[in-house]
Design a protein around this motif. Sequence first.
Motif, PDB file in Angstrom:
ATOM      1  N   LYS A 183     -32.877  66.762 -34.357  1.00  0.00           N
ATOM      2  CA  LYS A 183     -31.600  66.933 -35.044  1.00  0.00           C
ATOM      3  C   LYS A 183     -31.814  67.778 -36.284  1.00  0.00           C
ATOM      4  N   ALA A 184     -30.843  68.642 -36.507  1.00  0.00           N
ATOM      5  CA  ALA A 184     -30.880  69.449 -37.718  1.00  0.00           C
ATOM      6  C   ALA A 184     -30.578  68.540 -38.902  1.00  0.00           C
ATOM      7  N   PRO A 185     -31.123  68.842 -40.045  1.00  0.00           N
ATOM      8  CA  PRO A 185     -30.823  68.018 -41.218  1.00  0.00           C
ATOM      9  C   PRO A 185     -29.328  68.078 -41.524  1.00  0.00           C
ATOM     10  N   LYS A 186     -28.808  66.956 -42.020  1.00  0.00           N
ATOM     11  CA  LYS A 186     -27.369  66.891 -42.309  1.00  0.00           C
ATOM     12  C   LYS A 186     -27.024  67.778 -43.497  1.00  0.00           C
ATOM     13  N   ASP A 187     -25.897  68.405 -43.354  1.00  0.00           N
ATOM     14  CA  ASP A 187     -25.362  69.244 -44.418  1.00  0.00           C
ATOM     15  C   ASP A 187     -24.437  68.369 -45.269  1.00  0.00           C
ATOM     16  N   ASP A 188     -24.681  68.317 -46.554  1.00  0.00           N
ATOM     17  CA  ASP A 188     -23.886  67.464 -47.441  1.00  0.00           C
ATOM     18  C   ASP A 188     -22.402  67.845 -47.401  1.00  0.00           C
ATOM     19  N   PHE A 189     -22.099  69.126 -47.316  1.00  0.00           N
ATOM     20  CA  PHE A 189     -20.703  69.565 -47.290  1.00  0.00           C
ATOM     21  C   PHE A 189     -20.007  69.042 -46.041  1.00  0.00           C
ATOM     22  N   LEU A 190     -20.679  69.191 -44.877  1.00  0.00           N
ATOM     23  CA  LEU A 190     -20.077  68.715 -43.630  1.00  0.00           C
ATOM     24  C   LEU A 190     -19.989  67.200 -43.607  1.00  0.00           C
ATOM     25  N   SER A 191     -20.942  66.522 -44.197  1.00  0.00           N
ATOM     26  CA  SER A 191     -20.893  65.064 -44.269  1.00  0.00           C
ATOM     27  C   SER A 191     -19.682  64.618 -45.082  1.00  0.00           C
TER      28      SER A 191
END
Length: 97
Positions: free
Chosen positions: A82-90
């Motif tokens: 899994k790609a690391p989570k993007d804070d903006f998308l979260s």
Amino acid sequence: MEAMKEERDLEQETAQFAQKHPEVEELPDQVADAWANGTELTAAWEEQAAQAAREDKIHRQNQEAAYRAPVGAVSGQGGVQKAPKDDFLSGLELDQW
């Protein structure tokens, strides 16, 4: 007299081994130890060669099995990365909106 007989037997074993295996320049420690402990030189060499062949066969079988094995999360040899989570998308996924 017994020591002379034993010495001649060792010389005979050495000569027979050299005739049968002229390519051998040095004995592996395992063969030399077995020979020193009473095993005939040719028998010690052949046992070591058979052991090496068994180990090689097992190694090749393990490599073939690993090559054919399915790669997945269950096998522990792969899986979905899994790609690391993007804070903006979260932030957009929050239920507060």
